[in-house]
Design a protein around this motif. Structure first.
Motif: not given
Ligand code: SAM
Length: 406
Positions: A68, A82, A90, A93, A119-123, A148-149, A154, A190-191, A194, A196
């Protein structure tokens, strides 16, 4: 001191999770010169921080920088991560079946007066895109869809995808740089847990040691120090035998506490690979679950290809449930991904397509196999739901709820 890990057990998990190929480092595809130069810049940043910290940084800090560091970390910089052309695939995807099915659980929460999805961490933005499209079909759009990303790169990709595929719904979407002070929402990750950073530790007859990273002769090495403070307390509470090397997710716990503090009403739904604590810290898993993904290959060396590969660890769902309870959240459900998707109606989604329409049906059937098979994502991936002021049952946990195992 360098550390050896049980490569075979880790590679077995990797194959199960994402159909990845286990690889010896020498067999990994070679990065381009530009990618190697990028990795060298990030390595220089990390080496600078090690020097400034007296020659050692904790593994959790190393992983935070490797994934990060602004503009340089794996998630922050521009590498294609991805999908089949990236490093791993994922559930969203793989195709639209996962989102189409999850939308049925979202619709239920939205019908129960939860106004927004966060949505947290939307890839890549794929889940947001397919969820919103399905919720529009179900005539159940949220008032707002928040993302929230942490990665600026991304965020940009998510915006481009959503502008391209759902231009008429983009006005509903807001990107956040931090959580609002109070929010009523269905929070989906979603994912994300893991991804963090984790603390790495080992136990011995001398007590608990924290694993960190040093720089020696121009290369990085793992090195241990006696653990102190919160880490030592948390590991001692696990009552492990000497000789156990594993991870502990203090950053993910802090994240759950923060979301709990900001949520006034709603549900937090976290989907990830992992186990309850008694399986996570079982003596037979005494080398932990840390692993790396690079172009559909999995291996166990986080010091390799820094910034070019994903580094990840499984989730201890018992700890997530405990931290949630301490933060005033109610445990609403815990189930395998397969059971959750069945409860949400994945078979109805499939039944809506005629098997004679092979062009439409076969890809969905293949996705169902990957999402639900116990040999792929069905059993290792879990869904945990945590609620605040949300009294209604969730359809995703009507059968096979395994809260009692946490
Ligand atoms: C493994 S990817 C999963 C992406 C997507 N949810 C999917 O299923 O394809 C992890 C995502 O979480 C983001 N992320 C990691 N830590 C985060 C944090 N603390 N807050 C918000 N996003 C985070 C990463 O930038 C990335 O978008």
């Amino acid at each position: 001191m360098s550390m050896s890990r049980n490569v075979l057990s880790i590679l077995t998990y990797s194959r199960i999770i994402r159909g990845l190929l286990p690889a010896h480092l020498s067999l990994l595809p070679a990065p381009s010169d530009a990618a190697l130069a990028h990795s060298a810049r990030l390595s220089a940043l990390i080496a600078g921080e090690i020097a400034a910290s007296g020659g050692w940084i904790s593994f959790v800090r190393f992983m935070e920088l490797a994934l990060h560091a602004p503009g340089l970390g794996y998630y922050s910089a521009g590498a294609h991560k991805f999908g089949s052309a990236g490093d791993f695939v994922t559930a969203p995807e793989m195709g639209r079946l996962f989102a189409t099915t999850l939308a049925r659980q979202c619709a239920e929460c939205l019908h129960n007066d939860v106004p927004a999805i966060l949505e947290i961490g939307a890839g890549s933005g794929r889940l947001a895109c397919d969820l919103l499209a399905e919720l529009a079909t179900l005539e159940c759009l949220p008032q707002r869809y928040l993302i929230l990303e942490t990665s600026a790169d991304l965020r940009e990709r998510q915006r481009n995808l959503l502008l391209r595929e759902l231009p008429h719904l983009v006005e509903k979407i807001t990107w956040l740089s931090e959580l609002p002070s109070s929010i009523e929402a269905l929070v989906i990750g979603n994912e994300v847990l893991d991804a963090m950073p984790v603390h790495l530790f080992t136990t011995s007859s001398d007590g608990v040691a924290e694993v960190g990273v040093i720089a020696k002769h121009g290369a990085f090495e793992m090195s241990r120090r006696p653990a102190t403070g919160q880490l030592r307390t948390a590991v001692n509470e696990l009552h492990l035998e000497p000789g156990h090397t594993s991870e502990i997710h203090l950053a993910a716990h802090a994240f759950v506490r923060t979301v709990a503090a900001h949520l006034t009403r709603g549900v937090i739904m976290l989907i990830d690979y992992g186990f309850p604590a008694h399986e996570y810290y079982h003596p037979q898993r005494s080398s932990g679950t840390l692993m790396c993904h690079y172009r559909q290959h999995a291996h166990d060396d986080p010091l390799h290809l820094i910034g070019l590969q994903d580094i990840t660890a499984h989730v201890d769902f018992t700890a997530i449930a405990r931290v949630a309870a301490e933060s005033g959240l109610e445990l609403l459900g815990y189930a395998s991904q397969a059971q959750f998707l069945i409860n949400c109606g994945i078979t109805d989604v499939l039944a809506a397509i005629s098997p004679h329409d092979t062009a439409a049906y076969l890809p969905l059937a293949a996705q169902a196999q990957q999402l639900m098979s116990p040999a792929e994502m069905g059993e290792l991936f879990k869904v945990i739901a945590l609620g605040k002021n949300y009294p209604d049952p969730l359809r995703g946990f009507t059968q096979g709820d395994k809260r009692h195992t946490l």
